[in-house]
Write a protein that holds these residues in place. Structure first.
Motif, PDB file in Angstrom:
ATOM      1  N   ALA A 214       0.722  -1.610   0.157  1.00  0.00           N
ATOM      2  CA  ALA A 214      -0.643   0.294  -0.041  1.00  0.00           C
ATOM      3  C   ALA A 214       0.920   1.132   0.074  1.00  0.00           C
ATOM      4  O   ALA A 214       0.731   1.941  -0.823  1.00  0.00           O
ATOM      5  N   THR A 215       1.931   1.325   0.915  1.00  0.00           N
ATOM      6  CA  THR A 215       2.792   2.675   1.217  1.00  0.00           C
ATOM      7  C   THR A 215       3.134   2.763  -0.487  1.00  0.00           C
ATOM      8  O   THR A 215       3.854   3.711  -0.778  1.00  0.00           O
ATOM      9  N   MET A 216       4.080   1.552  -1.176  1.00  0.00           N
ATOM     10  CA  MET A 216       4.634   1.814  -2.604  1.00  0.00           C
ATOM     11  C   MET A 216       3.819   2.232  -3.654  1.00  0.00           C
ATOM     12  O   MET A 216       4.494   3.250  -4.052  1.00  0.00           O
ATOM     13  N   SER A 217       2.405   1.642  -3.482  1.00  0.00           N
ATOM     14  CA  SER A 217       1.164   2.135  -4.167  1.00  0.00           C
ATOM     15  C   SER A 217       1.840   3.855  -3.985  1.00  0.00           C
ATOM     16  O   SER A 217       1.087   4.658  -5.299  1.00  0.00           O
ATOM     17  N   TRP A 218       1.641   3.814  -2.977  1.00  0.00           N
ATOM     18  CA  TRP A 218       1.047   5.068  -2.905  1.00  0.00           C
ATOM     19  C   TRP A 218       2.128   6.358  -3.763  1.00  0.00           C
ATOM     20  O   TRP A 218       2.055   7.157  -4.172  1.00  0.00           O
ATOM     21  N   ASP A 219       3.681   5.656  -2.695  1.00  0.00           N
ATOM     22  CA  ASP A 219       4.461   6.939  -3.795  1.00  0.00           C
ATOM     23  C   ASP A 219       5.073   6.478  -5.352  1.00  0.00           C
ATOM     24  O   ASP A 219       5.511   7.325  -5.097  1.00  0.00           O
ATOM     25  N   CYS A 220       4.572   5.174  -5.264  1.00  0.00           N
ATOM     26  CA  CYS A 220       4.272   5.750  -7.416  1.00  0.00           C
ATOM     27  C   CYS A 220       2.641   6.168  -7.274  1.00  0.00           C
ATOM     28  O   CYS A 220       2.373   6.272  -8.640  1.00  0.00           O
ATOM     29  N   GLY A 221       2.351   6.965  -6.607  1.00  0.00           N
ATOM     30  CA  GLY A 221       0.626   7.608  -7.510  1.00  0.00           C
ATOM     31  C   GLY A 221      -0.121   6.774  -7.326  1.00  0.00           C
ATOM     32  O   GLY A 221      -1.371   7.655  -8.456  1.00  0.00           O
ATOM     33  N   LEU A 222      -0.578   5.971  -7.237  1.00  0.00           N
ATOM     34  CA  LEU A 222      -1.564   4.905  -7.032  1.00  0.00           C
ATOM     35  C   LEU A 222      -2.707   4.545  -6.015  1.00  0.00           C
ATOM     36  O   LEU A 222      -2.033   3.888  -5.359  1.00  0.00           O
ATOM     37  N   GLN A 223      -3.402   6.260  -5.631  1.00  0.00           N
ATOM     38  CA  GLN A 223      -3.376   6.395  -4.719  1.00  0.00           C
ATOM     39  C   GLN A 223      -4.759   5.092  -4.371  1.00  0.00           C
ATOM     40  O   GLN A 223      -4.914   4.910  -3.335  1.00  0.00           O
ATOM     41  N   THR A 224      -5.926   4.814  -5.438  1.00  0.00           N
ATOM     42  CA  THR A 224      -6.339   3.819  -5.192  1.00  0.00           C
ATOM     43  C   THR A 224      -5.745   2.313  -4.796  1.00  0.00           C
ATOM     44  O   THR A 224      -6.661   1.907  -3.892  1.00  0.00           O
ATOM     45  N   ALA A 225      -4.906   1.735  -5.060  1.00  0.00           N
ATOM     46  CA  ALA A 225      -4.864   0.592  -4.759  1.00  0.00           C
ATOM     47  C   ALA A 225      -3.505   0.665  -3.967  1.00  0.00           C
ATOM     48  O   ALA A 225      -4.091  -0.624  -2.952  1.00  0.00           O
ATOM     49  N   ALA A 226      -3.293   1.767  -2.976  1.00  0.00           N
ATOM     50  CA  ALA A 226      -2.513   1.739  -1.782  1.00  0.00           C
ATOM     51  C   ALA A 226      -3.135   2.346  -0.784  1.00  0.00           C
ATOM     52  O   ALA A 226      -4.006   0.711   0.463  1.00  0.00           O
ATOM     53  N   GLN A 227      -5.064   2.117  -1.215  1.00  0.00           N
ATOM     54  CA  GLN A 227      -6.086   1.821  -0.221  1.00  0.00           C
ATOM     55  C   GLN A 227      -6.753   0.954   0.019  1.00  0.00           C
ATOM     56  O   GLN A 227      -7.295   0.516   0.935  1.00  0.00           O
ATOM     57  N   LYS A 228      -6.606   0.145  -1.208  1.00  0.00           N
ATOM     58  CA  LYS A 228      -7.692  -1.143  -1.455  1.00  0.00           C
ATOM     59  C   LYS A 228      -6.129  -1.943  -0.176  1.00  0.00           C
ATOM     60  O   LYS A 228      -6.682  -2.816   0.590  1.00  0.00           O
ATOM     61  N   TYR A 229      -4.956  -2.050  -1.041  1.00  0.00           N
ATOM     62  CA  TYR A 229      -4.255  -2.604   0.182  1.00  0.00           C
ATOM     63  C   TYR A 229      -4.078  -2.318   1.615  1.00  0.00           C
ATOM     64  O   TYR A 229      -3.749  -3.176   2.500  1.00  0.00           O
ATOM     65  N   TYR A 230      -4.596  -1.079   1.702  1.00  0.00           N
ATOM     66  CA  TYR A 230      -4.965  -0.958   3.344  1.00  0.00           C
ATOM     67  C   TYR A 230      -5.084  -1.540   3.980  1.00  0.00           C
ATOM     68  O   TYR A 230      -5.646  -2.433   4.943  1.00  0.00           O
ATOM     69  N   VAL A 231      -6.833  -1.309   2.790  1.00  0.00           N
ATOM     70  CA  VAL A 231      -7.807  -2.295   3.574  1.00  0.00           C
ATOM     71  C   VAL A 231      -8.179  -3.963   3.754  1.00  0.00           C
ATOM     72  O   VAL A 231      -7.931  -4.821   5.054  1.00  0.00           O
ATOM     73  N   LEU A 232      -7.110  -4.669   2.568  1.00  0.00           N
ATOM     74  CA  LEU A 232      -6.497  -5.871   2.840  1.00  0.00           C
ATOM     75  C   LEU A 232      -5.427  -5.855   3.738  1.00  0.00           C
ATOM     76  O   LEU A 232      -6.356  -7.007   4.677  1.00  0.00           O
ATOM     77  N   ALA A 233      -5.083  -5.419   4.072  1.00  0.00           N
ATOM     78  CA  ALA A 233      -3.929  -5.411   5.144  1.00  0.00           C
ATOM     79  C   ALA A 233      -4.358  -5.667   6.788  1.00  0.00           C
ATOM     80  O   ALA A 233      -4.393  -5.804   7.592  1.00  0.00           O
ATOM     81  N   LEU A 234      -5.474  -4.722   6.842  1.00  0.00           N
ATOM     82  CA  LEU A 234      -6.075  -4.867   8.121  1.00  0.00           C
ATOM     83  C   LEU A 234      -6.864  -5.298   8.366  1.00  0.00           C
ATOM     84  O   LEU A 234      -6.992  -6.343   9.492  1.00  0.00           O
ATOM     85  N   GLN A 235      -7.440  -6.019   7.309  1.00  0.00           N
ATOM     86  CA  GLN A 235      -7.986  -7.513   7.091  1.00  0.00           C
ATOM     87  C   GLN A 235      -7.149  -8.648   7.433  1.00  0.00           C
ATOM     88  O   GLN A 235      -7.741 -10.147   8.296  1.00  0.00           O
ATOM     89  N   ALA A 236      -6.543  -8.698   7.001  1.00  0.00           N
ATOM     90  CA  ALA A 236      -5.877  -9.953   7.226  1.00  0.00           C
ATOM     91  C   ALA A 236      -4.322 -10.004   8.578  1.00  0.00           C
ATOM     92  O   ALA A 236      -4.810 -10.724   9.273  1.00  0.00           O
ATOM     93  N   ALA A 237      -5.014  -8.471   9.509  1.00  0.00           N
ATOM     94  CA  ALA A 237      -4.145  -8.132  10.929  1.00  0.00           C
ATOM     95  C   ALA A 237      -4.570  -9.147  11.964  1.00  0.00           C
ATOM     96  O   ALA A 237      -4.765  -9.938  12.756  1.00  0.00           O
ATOM     97  N   LYS A 238      -6.189  -8.711  11.104  1.00  0.00           N
ATOM     98  CA  LYS A 238      -7.252  -9.424  12.371  1.00  0.00           C
ATOM     99  C   LYS A 238      -7.413 -11.003  13.169  1.00  0.00           C
ATOM    100  O   LYS A 238      -7.312 -11.158  14.392  1.00  0.00           O
ATOM    101  N   PRO A 239      -7.324 -11.881  11.768  1.00  0.00           N
ATOM    102  CA  PRO A 239      -7.307 -12.894  12.143  1.00  0.00           C
ATOM    103  C   PRO A 239      -5.971 -13.570  12.921  1.00  0.00           C
ATOM    104  O   PRO A 239      -5.853 -14.392  13.506  1.00  0.00           O
ATOM    105  N   ALA A 240      -4.830 -12.814  12.149  1.00  0.00           N
ATOM    106  CA  ALA A 240      -3.907 -12.553  13.439  1.00  0.00           C
ATOM    107  C   ALA A 240      -3.894 -12.388  14.188  1.00  0.00           C
ATOM    108  O   ALA A 240      -2.598 -12.882  15.449  1.00  0.00           O
ATOM    109  N   GLY A 241      -4.431 -11.757  14.778  1.00  0.00           N
ATOM    110  CA  GLY A 241      -4.452 -11.327  16.418  1.00  0.00           C
ATOM    111  C   GLY A 241      -3.647 -10.469  16.401  1.00  0.00           C
ATOM    112  O   GLY A 241      -3.303 -10.117  18.463  1.00  0.00           O
TER     113      GLY A 241
END
Length: 450
Positions: A214-241
């Motif tokens: 997400a952060t690297m996508s943001w650095d490449c100017g791909l804001q939409t992709a960055a937000q999607k990766y952030y959302v998926l990261a948040l959801q992946a962190a939930k089952p990881a506890g």
């Protein structure tokens, strides 16, 4: 306005600093840009943004293509640029990341226009609240050995740390594809069943890689992709506890919204993060979260709340103890980062009230002194901010010295954030005819052109 009127205004915006071809040639390019047959290249994006009074990215946003993601073998989930993948079931999260990364790897970046269409408001904030809810589904696991073992997972965890170091040093660029490729592989692993401890560690690695992507996508100017990766990261962190890491993801989502002038939504996400880690956050994490809170208050013009949150960040940072080590992913937030973030907020305030320029100089100077030279992206942002603060204070000689160093540092990183900030410095000095900054103006223009 007509195309001829637009061409006239482009010449006016260019002034004597930017050379344009003859009027007829500029008019032909405007027609090509409007028809979509040619993508605008420098200096046209900058000139268009000045004429229309908005950002380059908002003018040239192109949605990412829809991605079909298999869920249970028959149904699909379609992810479009305005449809965030809120999939709180662990299996669906892994499938979504696998599909998104596969599509991303096949995307022809030469045809991709930098996007800035992100979701904000209720569609973003309300689903994020489920981060605090008890999970209704557990990751699929088995008792016997799976495709990979503990040693392989350890290697993946070490790889994530290496990618994070790359990101802090130089931003996005070529490393982004490497991160997305590794993320795709981890998501593929999680489509199979593994013992519980392996599964949870894989979800944690997937969350970390998604956040880096997400952060690297943001650095490449791909804001939409960055937000999607952030959302998926948040959801992946939930089952990881791992709630603390989830809070750091929410803080990154808030930071993106702050850059895009959405302070109300950013503040909601930061408060959600603080609520989620009241008992588990280390002093370093609490300090970082309070800087995001202060940032939102500064954007909202709530100066007393900004000062209170800034003091809370400094107090929490003072509690850090070497005997209580932090996770690897938060160690980037050091004394330099705290000073840089705080100084950046005073710089934004000083652009409306010059009385804050002295505070900006104090904090950003401290950040530059403390910043490790390996953190090139952060150093470039600090130096650019310092040059802007000197301009506001009227010290043109010092602004030229610091601005030259900032331009040289910026040339060594691949970051859209740095590019945008350097453009802001260019626009600021372009309004001045002072001889002290004329050389800097030319240097920045050459660097941005390259």
């Amino acid at each position: 306005m007509s195309q001829k009127q637009l061409a006239t205004r482009l010449f006016s915006a260019a002034g004597s600093d930017i050379a344009l071809p003859e009027f007829a040639s500029v008019l032909r390019r405007i027609k090509d840009h409007e028809a979509g047959t040619h993508r605008p290249k420098d200096p046209y994006p900058l000139l268009y943004s000045q004429v229309f009074g908005t950002t380059e990215a908002k003018l040239f946003e192109t949605p990412m293509p829809a991605v079909a993601v298999a869920t249970d073998g028959s149904a699909t989930v379609t992810i479009t640029s305005m449809d965030l993948p809120w999939l709180w079931e662990p299996g669906l999260t892994a499938d979504a990341i696998y599909g998104l990364t596969r599509s991303d790897l096949m995307l022809d970046r030469r045809q991709a226009v930098k996007a800035l269409a992100v979701t904000a408001g209720i569609p973003l904030v309300d689903p994020a609240q489920r981060w605090l809810a008890k999970s209704s589904a557990e990751p699929p696991t088995v008792s016997q050995s799976g495709r990979i073992g503990a040693d392989e997972v350890t290697q993946l965890e070490e790889t994530a740390n290496v990618f994070r170091t790359w990101d802090h040093s130089h931003g996005g660029g070529l490393a982004r594809k490497a991160v997305i490729g590794q993320l795709n592989e981890v998501a593929d692993f999680l489509r199979d069943r593994h013992p519980r401890d392996i599964t949870l560690r894989l979800f944690h690695v997937m969350a970390q890689l998604s956040k880096i992507a997400a952060t690297m996508s943001w650095d490449c100017g791909l804001q939409t992709a960055a937000q999607k990766y952030y959302v998926l990261a948040l959801q992946a962190a939930k089952p990881a506890g791992d709630r603390p890491f989830g809070a750091s993801i929410l803080a990154s989502m808030a930071r993106q919204l702050l850059y895009l002038d959405q302070p109300h939504d950013a503040l909601e996400l930061v408060r959600l993060a603080l609520d989620g880690v009241q008992k588990t956050a280390t002093p370093r994490l609490r300090s970082m979260l309070h800087t995001r809170e202060a940032w939102a208050y500064a954007k909202l013009g709530r100066l007393e709340a900004f000062r209170r949150a800034t003091e809370a960040a400094e107090d929490a940072f003072a509690e850090i103890s070497p005997s209580d080590p932090d996770p690897e992913w938060i160690t980037y937030f050091d004394a330099a980062e705290l000073a840089g973030v705080t100084g950046g907020r005073y710089l934004e305030l000083s652009q409306h009230k010059s009385m804050y320029a002295g505070d900006a100089l104090t904090f950003i100077s401290r950040a530059c002194e403390l910043r490790e030279r390996a953190s090139m992206r952060s150093l470039a942002l600090d130096q650019i901010g310092l040059a802007l603060a000197h301009l506001i204070k009227g010290d043109l000689d010092q602004a030229a010295i610091v601005g030259t160093a900032a331009t040289e540092t910026a040339a060594q990183v691949q970051s859209d954030r740095v590019r945008v900030q350097l453009r802001e410095l260019y626009v600021e000095i372009s309004t001045r005819n002072d001889a002290e900054v004329s050389g800097l103006r030319e240097q920045i223009r050459e660097t941005l052109t390259r």
